[in-house]
Design a protein around this motif. Structure first.
Motif, PDB file in Angstrom:
ATOM      1  N   ALA A  55       0.829  -1.211   0.000  1.00 17.37           N
ATOM      2  CA  ALA A  55       0.000   0.000   0.000  1.00 17.37           C
ATOM      3  C   ALA A  55       0.861   1.258   0.000  1.00 17.37           C
ATOM      4  O   ALA A  55       0.556   2.239  -0.686  1.00 17.37           O
ATOM      5  N   MET A  56       1.954   1.241   0.755  1.00 13.61           N
ATOM      6  CA  MET A  56       2.855   2.400   0.770  1.00 13.61           C
ATOM      7  C   MET A  56       3.486   2.597  -0.604  1.00 13.61           C
ATOM      8  O   MET A  56       3.643   3.730  -1.066  1.00 13.61           O
ATOM      9  N   SER A  95      -5.626   2.204  -5.216  1.00 17.99           N
ATOM     10  CA  SER A  95      -4.662   1.139  -5.472  1.00 17.99           C
ATOM     11  C   SER A  95      -4.121   0.590  -4.157  1.00 17.99           C
ATOM     12  O   SER A  95      -3.950  -0.624  -3.999  1.00 17.99           O
ATOM     13  N   GLY A  96      -3.850   1.488  -3.197  1.00 19.12           N
ATOM     14  CA  GLY A  96      -3.372   1.047  -1.884  1.00 19.12           C
ATOM     15  C   GLY A  96      -4.348   0.118  -1.194  1.00 19.12           C
ATOM     16  O   GLY A  96      -3.957  -0.890  -0.600  1.00 19.12           O
ATOM     17  N   VAL A 117      -5.914   2.213   1.941  1.00 19.09           N
ATOM     18  CA  VAL A 117      -6.256   3.552   1.443  1.00 19.09           C
ATOM     19  C   VAL A 117      -5.538   4.607   2.277  1.00 19.09           C
ATOM     20  O   VAL A 117      -4.945   5.551   1.731  1.00 19.09           O
ATOM     21  N   LEU A 118      -5.561   4.462   3.599  1.00 19.58           N
ATOM     22  CA  LEU A 118      -4.936   5.456   4.477  1.00 19.58           C
ATOM     23  C   LEU A 118      -3.414   5.508   4.316  1.00 19.58           C
ATOM     24  O   LEU A 118      -2.820   6.587   4.261  1.00 19.58           O
ATOM     25  N   LEU A 119      -2.790   4.339   4.246  1.00 18.84           N
ATOM     26  CA  LEU A 119      -1.327   4.308   4.069  1.00 18.84           C
ATOM     27  C   LEU A 119      -0.916   4.909   2.722  1.00 18.84           C
ATOM     28  O   LEU A 119       0.026   5.700   2.646  1.00 18.84           O
ATOM     29  N   ALA A 120      -1.619   4.529   1.665  1.00 22.87           N
ATOM     30  CA  ALA A 120      -1.293   5.067   0.340  1.00 22.87           C
ATOM     31  C   ALA A 120      -1.561   6.562   0.290  1.00 22.87           C
ATOM     32  O   ALA A 120      -0.778   7.325  -0.296  1.00 22.87           O
TER      33      ALA A 120
END
Length: 199
Positions: A11-12, A84-85, A118-121
């Motif tokens: 995700a990152m 995408s994350g 989603v949050l990490l990306a």
């Protein structure tokens, strides 16, 4: 736990480049024994998916190297990279890898990996999108291709670390979140100082 670290690294990477981890999941699952996508995610290794993701990756890599176009691209990618994350964290945390032999541990709460991804990306993307205009301004645009290349290499490295050594991702997640908190605090402090200095 390792399955979440694998997905978090993916995700990152999506926060830096939306298509690198998606394409990597498809390629690794289809052509190597390093990763096996679970049922429901195997479409990522299809010919059509790999071709589309490869074409999108090419467009992203080129657009991200051109000053001003890179900032416009970052605005457009504000939805794509976090999406995408979410996808790669969900797929990655449910995949079997060399280090994750029981990915079924995340099965009962499938929406949590998507939200976390989603949050990490979004955190990675936000950091990138905020830093890029400053890089362009201080280097008269000459820094854009260099920084973009470093980001692309970092995205690929993150994918490999996530799949091969997910424990290292944990330390990286903590470092990225700490840097993001510091950046937000600094920005808020500057804003307060400007407001206090204004007549």
């Amino acid at each position: 736990m390792l399955e979440l670290l694998t997905g978090s690294g993916l995700a990152m990477a999506a926060g830096l480049n939306a298509y690198v981890p998606l394409l990597a999941l498809g390629l690794l699952s289809r052509f190597t024994g390093l990763l096996a996508l679970p049922e429901g995610w195997q479409w990522l290794q299809s010919d059509v998916a790999l071709a589309v993701l490869g074409a999108l990756l090419l467009v992203e890599v080129v657009a991200d190297k051109v000053p001003v176009v890179d900032s416009v691209n970052d605005v457009l990618q504000t939805v794509v990279r976090p999406a995408s994350g979410g996808l790669v964290l969900a797929a990655g945390s449910a995949s079997q890898t060399l280090t994750v032999t029981d990915p079924a541990a995340t099965e009962g709460w499938r929406w949590v990996p998507v939200v976390l991804g989603v949050l990490l990306a979004l955190a990675m993307h936000g950091t990138k999108a905020l830093a890029r205009p400053a890089v362009n301004a201080t280097t008269a645009g000459a820094g854009a291709p260099v920084v973009s290349t470093v980001e692309d290499v970092s995205a690929v490295a993150l994918v490999l670390v996530a799949v091969l050594l997910p424990v290292a991702v944990g330390a990286l997640v903590v470092a990225v979140l700490a840097l993001l908190v510091l950046a937000v605090r600094r920005r808020l402090t500057r804003r307060r100082e400007r407001l206090a200095a204004a007549p």
